[in-house]
Design a protein around this motif. Structure first.
Motif, mmCIF file in Angstrom:
data_model
loop_
_atom_site.group_PDB
_atom_site.id
_atom_site.type_symbol
_atom_site.label_atom_id
_atom_site.label_comp_id
_atom_site.label_asym_id
_atom_site.label_seq_id
_atom_site.Cartn_x
_atom_site.Cartn_y
_atom_site.Cartn_z
ATOM 1 N N ILE A 1 -5.131 1.253 6.031
ATOM 2 C CA ILE A 1 -4.284 1.160 4.839
ATOM 3 C C ILE A 1 -3.362 2.381 4.821
ATOM 4 C CG2 ILE A 1 -5.879 2.362 3.252
ATOM 5 C CD1 ILE A 1 -5.093 0.068 1.207
ATOM 6 N N HIS A 2 -2.128 2.177 4.406
ATOM 7 C CA HIS A 2 -1.147 3.261 4.492
ATOM 8 C C HIS A 2 -1.596 4.502 3.740
ATOM 9 C CE1 HIS A 2 2.607 5.347 4.787
ATOM 10 N NE2 HIS A 2 2.583 5.519 3.472
ATOM 11 N N SER A 3 -2.157 4.295 2.556
ATOM 12 C CA SER A 3 -2.520 5.466 1.765
ATOM 13 C C SER A 3 -3.932 5.315 1.211
ATOM 14 C CB SER A 3 -1.508 5.609 0.626
ATOM 15 O OG SER A 3 -2.144 5.723 -0.617
ATOM 16 N N PRO B 1 4.401 11.100 13.895
ATOM 17 C CA PRO B 1 5.817 11.275 13.527
ATOM 18 C C PRO B 1 6.006 12.083 12.247
ATOM 19 C CG PRO B 1 5.262 8.945 13.796
ATOM 20 C CD PRO B 1 3.978 9.704 13.813
ATOM 21 N N ASP B 2 4.915 12.230 11.470
ATOM 22 C CA ASP B 2 5.046 13.000 10.221
ATOM 23 C C ASP B 2 3.724 13.651 9.849
ATOM 24 O OD1 ASP B 2 3.475 10.948 9.047
ATOM 25 O OD2 ASP B 2 5.265 9.772 8.672
ATOM 26 N N ALA B 3 3.809 14.556 8.860
ATOM 27 C CA ALA B 3 2.617 15.298 8.453
ATOM 28 C C ALA B 3 1.546 14.376 7.866
ATOM 29 C CB ALA B 3 3.003 16.359 7.420
ATOM 30 N N SER C 1 11.439 13.880 7.351
ATOM 31 C CA SER C 1 11.735 13.678 5.935
ATOM 32 C C SER C 1 12.559 12.395 5.794
ATOM 33 C CB SER C 1 12.466 14.879 5.347
ATOM 34 O OG SER C 1 13.604 15.149 6.102
ATOM 35 N N ARG C 2 12.390 11.747 4.649
ATOM 36 C CA ARG C 2 13.092 10.483 4.430
ATOM 37 C C ARG C 2 13.836 10.557 3.101
ATOM 38 N NH1 ARG C 2 12.170 5.061 6.294
ATOM 39 N NH2 ARG C 2 10.143 5.542 7.191
ATOM 40 N N ASP C 3 15.093 10.205 3.143
ATOM 41 C CA ASP C 3 15.879 10.144 1.908
ATOM 42 C C ASP C 3 15.367 8.946 1.086
ATOM 43 O OD1 ASP C 3 19.266 10.694 1.094
ATOM 44 O OD2 ASP C 3 17.921 9.368 0.020
ATOM 45 N N ASP D 1 1.166 5.889 14.738
ATOM 46 C CA ASP D 1 1.515 5.707 13.323
ATOM 47 C C ASP D 1 0.705 4.547 12.768
ATOM 48 O OD1 ASP D 1 2.819 6.288 10.978
ATOM 49 O OD2 ASP D 1 4.827 6.144 11.817
ATOM 50 N N ASP D 2 0.631 4.451 11.445
ATOM 51 C CA ASP D 2 -0.093 3.296 10.890
ATOM 52 C C ASP D 2 0.743 2.032 11.052
ATOM 53 O OD1 ASP D 2 1.724 4.299 8.987
ATOM 54 O OD2 ASP D 2 0.591 3.538 7.289
ATOM 55 N N MET D 3 2.058 2.161 10.829
ATOM 56 C CA MET D 3 2.900 0.979 10.955
ATOM 57 C C MET D 3 4.276 1.345 11.518
ATOM 58 S SD MET D 3 4.158 0.276 7.087
ATOM 59 C CE MET D 3 2.682 0.714 6.226
ATOM 60 N N ILE D 4 4.884 0.366 12.158
ATOM 61 C CA ILE D 4 6.280 0.533 12.557
ATOM 62 C C ILE D 4 7.035 -0.568 11.827
ATOM 63 C CG2 ILE D 4 7.943 0.663 14.433
ATOM 64 C CD1 ILE D 4 5.634 1.278 16.347
ATOM 65 N N SER D 5 7.938 -0.152 10.962
ATOM 66 C CA SER D 5 8.653 -1.135 10.151
ATOM 67 C C SER D 5 10.100 -1.260 10.642
ATOM 68 C CB SER D 5 8.568 -0.699 8.686
ATOM 69 O OG SER D 5 9.158 -1.651 7.859
ATOM 70 N N SER D 6 11.002 -0.412 10.134
ATOM 71 C CA SER D 6 12.383 -0.445 10.640
ATOM 72 C C SER D 6 12.471 0.177 12.034
ATOM 73 C CB SER D 6 13.294 0.341 9.694
ATOM 74 O OG SER D 6 12.981 1.728 9.780
ATOM 75 N N GLY D 7 11.448 0.943 12.399
ATOM 76 C CA GLY D 7 11.446 1.644 13.678
ATOM 77 C C GLY D 7 12.122 3.005 13.587
ATOM 78 N N GLY D 8 12.727 3.327 12.434
ATOM 79 C CA GLY D 8 13.465 4.587 12.288
ATOM 80 C C GLY D 8 12.617 5.817 12.602
ATOM 81 N N SER D 9 11.388 5.842 12.137
ATOM 82 C CA SER D 9 10.527 7.017 12.356
ATOM 83 C C SER D 9 10.241 7.215 13.845
ATOM 84 C CB SER D 9 9.190 6.860 11.608
ATOM 85 O OG SER D 9 9.413 6.633 10.250
ATOM 86 N N ALA E 1 0.831 -1.213 0.000
ATOM 87 C CA ALA E 1 0.000 0.000 0.000
ATOM 88 C C ALA E 1 0.863 1.260 0.000
ATOM 89 C CB ALA E 1 -0.940 -0.001 1.195
ATOM 90 N N ARG E 2 2.142 1.114 0.373
ATOM 91 C CA ARG E 2 3.040 2.281 0.306
ATOM 92 C C ARG E 2 3.465 2.555 -1.131
ATOM 93 N NH1 ARG E 2 7.179 1.283 5.308
ATOM 94 N NH2 ARG E 2 6.839 -0.889 4.739
ATOM 95 N N GLN E 3 3.316 1.534 -2.000
ATOM 96 C CA GLN E 3 3.678 1.733 -3.409
ATOM 97 C C GLN E 3 2.404 2.069 -4.197
ATOM 98 O OE1 GLN E 3 6.378 -1.122 -5.157
ATOM 99 N NE2 GLN E 3 7.000 -1.838 -3.150
HETATM 100 C C1 R5P Z 1 5.305 6.576 6.751
HETATM 101 O O1 R5P Z 1 4.760 7.379 6.033
HETATM 102 C C2 R5P Z 1 4.553 5.612 7.606
HETATM 103 O O2 R5P Z 1 3.380 6.168 8.103
HETATM 104 C C3 R5P Z 1 5.410 5.109 8.728
HETATM 105 O O3 R5P Z 1 5.805 6.205 9.514
HETATM 106 C C4 R5P Z 1 6.625 4.404 8.232
HETATM 107 O O4 R5P Z 1 6.299 3.539 7.181
HETATM 108 C C5 R5P Z 1 7.315 3.664 9.328
HETATM 109 O O5 R5P Z 1 8.449 3.070 8.815
HETATM 110 P P1 R5P Z 1 9.760 2.924 9.680
HETATM 111 O O6 R5P Z 1 9.381 2.234 10.952
HETATM 112 O O7 R5P Z 1 10.648 2.093 8.815
HETATM 113 O O8 R5P Z 1 10.320 4.292 9.900
#
Ligand code: R5P
Length: 300
Positions: free
Chosen positions: A134-136, A172-174, A197-199, A224-232, A100-102
């Motif tokens: 859903i992410h988007s 964590p983001d707009a 912002s993400r590179d 947040d909707d998801m925590i993936s790498s946890g970086g955000s 859904a992010r793509q």
């Molecule tokens: C980004 O737009 C999403 O809402 C999540 O903040 C993001 O996908 C989380 O990913 P990660 O845990 O890798 O930072």
């Protein structure tokens, strides 16, 4: 075998029938029979499924598409195809919908892969999809019939029991403003969105240090909707700590928590990660099954 709705649920298990709580819960709420599909994964990575019992007139496939993402997606399609071939009307509950992010081509040469996922599910016989946060919203347009349910009421209900002091909800983001706003309204507290912002090439996350509101002495809930790498979450928690926040919790629908994500989040000073059971795991304590069953009832 037939249920009041004529529904049968099929979900995937490995050799031992470990039934994910969400699937078992949905079946219970619907009064539907739960048929576990047996899974074998060959040494080359190919999946093979077997559904020993024929699904009824209508059936619901329950399968999240967390890692191994492509395998889980393929397995969902295999279950759907088998039930459709047996003459069932097939619906799918995919609590975590990968890709859904793509939802669009961000860089030249990329493609909107979620549209391909939608076509593949349809080709497998899936008539409608129920998913969670859903992410988007744009990704929804790729599906001819999809219901996107919110986990925010359940997560906010959970947060209200945390005895937060002068709570503030933080996105964590707009992009997460709407979600965090709904969460904050339920908790009747303030909300802010950090500037992240993400590179796009390296995936590196940066969060602006200045946050424009005083959080010192306050407890914060990162939503947040998801925590993936946890970086955000890590970057957001570091900024909140620097600005004087006391206890920080991270709440999300989908706890992918890849690699050391959970440990890194704890190291950044987050008291706890609280997620739904859209993806099974240690932190997936908020049960979605009632909400998902309700959504399924509407499409059966
Ligand atoms: C980004 O737009 C999403 O809402 C999540 O903040 C993001 O996908 C989380 O990913 P990660 O845990 O890798 O930072």
């Amino acid at each position: 075998m037939c249920t009041p709705t004529g529904g049968v649920l099929v979900h995937l298990c490995r050799r031992r029938p470990l039934v994910p709580r969400a699937a078992a819960g949905i079946a219970k709420h619907l009064g539907a029979e739960l048929i576990p599909a047996e899974l074998r994964v060959f040494s080359d990575g190919e999946s093979k499924i077997r559904i020993a019992k024929k699904a009824g007139r209508k059936c619901v496939i329950v399968q999240s598409t967390h890692p191994p993402t492509d395998s889980h997606l393929m397995q969902a399609m295999m279950m759907a195809k088998k039930c459709a071939d047996d003459g069932a009307q097939v619906h799918a509950v995919i609590p975590y919908l990968a890709y859904a992010r793509q939802d669009r081509a961000f860089l030249e040469g990329e493609s909107a892969s979620v549209a391909l996922v939608a076509r593949l599910l349809e080709a497998s016989g899936v008539k409608s999809v129920v998913t969670v946060d859903i992410h988007s919203k744009m990704a929804l347009r790729a599906f001819s019939s999809i219901k996107n349910v919110s986990s925010i009421p359940l997560l906010a209900g959970h947060a209200s029991k945390l005895r937060l002091k002068n709570a503030i909800v933080v996105s964590p983001d707009a992009g997460g403003v709407e979600r965090a706003g709904e969460f904050a309204r339920m908790l009747e507290c303030d909300m802010i969105a950090l500037k992240k912002s993400r590179d796009r090439a390296t995936g590196e996350v940066t969060v602006e240090q200045k946050i424009g509101i005083d959080v010192s002495g306050r407890d914060a809930v990162l939503v947040d909707d998801m925590i993936s790498s946890g970086g955000s979450i890590v970057k957001a928690a570091e900024v909140l700590k620097k600005n004087g926040a006391v206890k920080i919790y991270a709440m999300c629908a989908h706890a992918l928590l890849i690699g050391d994500a959970a440990a890194n989040i704890a190291r950044a000073g987050v008291e706890g990660i609280i997620a739904t059971n859209s993806i099974p795991g240690k932190h997936s304590t908020v049960d979605l099954s009632g909400t998902l069953a309700e959504a399924v009832r509407g499409v059966l």
